[in-house]
Design an enzyme around this catalytic site. Structure first.
Site, short mmCIF file in Angstrom:
data_model
loop_
_atom_site.label_atom_id
_atom_site.label_comp_id
_atom_site.label_asym_id
_atom_site.label_seq_id
_atom_site.Cartn_x
_atom_site.Cartn_y
_atom_site.Cartn_z
N SER A 52 48.78 45.36 90.32
CA SER A 52 48.52 45.35 88.88
C SER A 52 47.87 46.65 88.45
O SER A 52 46.83 47.04 89.00
CB SER A 52 47.61 44.17 88.49
OG SER A 52 47.33 44.24 87.10
N ILE A 57 42.14 50.28 92.33
CA ILE A 57 42.95 50.97 93.34
C ILE A 57 44.34 51.29 92.78
O ILE A 57 44.87 52.38 92.98
CB ILE A 57 43.05 50.15 94.64
CG1 ILE A 57 41.67 50.03 95.30
CG2 ILE A 57 44.03 50.79 95.62
CD1 ILE A 57 41.61 49.06 96.47
N CYS A 58 44.92 50.35 92.06
CA CYS A 58 46.26 50.57 91.49
C CYS A 58 46.24 51.71 90.48
O CYS A 58 47.16 52.55 90.45
CB CYS A 58 46.77 49.29 90.83
SG CYS A 58 46.92 47.89 91.97
N SER A 59 45.20 51.76 89.68
CA SER A 59 45.05 52.84 88.71
C SER A 59 44.90 54.18 89.42
O SER A 59 45.56 55.16 89.07
CB SER A 59 43.83 52.54 87.83
OG SER A 59 43.65 53.54 86.87
N THR A 62 48.23 55.30 91.00
CA THR A 62 49.19 55.78 90.00
C THR A 62 48.78 57.15 89.47
O THR A 62 49.61 58.06 89.37
CB THR A 62 49.30 54.75 88.86
OG1 THR A 62 49.69 53.49 89.44
CG2 THR A 62 50.33 55.19 87.83
#
Length: 164
Positions: A52, A57-59, A62
């Protein structure tokens, strides 16, 4: 064994291996159009898979891949999650990444199944990084066993640069 928030998860589908040809996909872009692997024909591709975009971590994943690789010639960074396209677009605007390629597998999870990253228990995608050459041949993979950890950015970045 793959874990998410400390619990074992079942990944559906088969993970890609170096040397495989990546299968086509149909995913929704932030402008609600459908995109396929063919839309990026002739380019080197980094497919950055995240559970998500609205998590730390995903941010970071990306932002890191877009910062490090988006200026490389003939290269595209594709971030895939099950977030709705509206959430992906909002995140891109808030991060100042209006040109980031964000694709959503929310509709039928077909990407997650085809690429071996759909978590059966959560219907999120497991964290992974795939590098494809211009002919969609997989040249690098990292499927994280602990989805709550960051990928090895430097090794993935070097794998993309080695395709030049």
């Amino acid at each position: 064994m793959t874990t998410f928030i400390g619990k074992p998860v079942t990944l559906l589908g088969s993970q890609l291996q170096v040397g495989d040809t990546a299968s086509d996909f149909k995913l929704m872009a932030t402008d609600l159009t459908q995109k396929s692997l063919g839309d990026f024909a002739g380019k080197k591709k980094v497919i950055s898979v995240v559970p998500s975009i609205d998590t730390g971590i995903c941010s970071t994943q990306t932002r890191t891949f877009n910062k490090e690789l988006s200026d490389l010639e003939n290269t595209v960074v594709i971030t895939v999650s099950v977030d709705l396209p509206f959430a992906q677009a909002r995140w891109c605007g808030a991060q100042g990444l209006e040109n980031a390629v964000m694709l959503s597998d929310f509709y039928d999870n077909s990407f997650g199944k085809a690429y071996g990253v759909l978590m059966e228990e959560w219907h999120f995608l497991a964290r992974a990084v795939l590098v494809l050459d211009e002919n969609n041949i997989v040249t690098y993979t990292e499927y994280l066993e602990n989805i709550n950890t960051e990928p090895n950015y430097q090794v993935a970045i070097e794998a993309v640069k080695a395709l030049s």
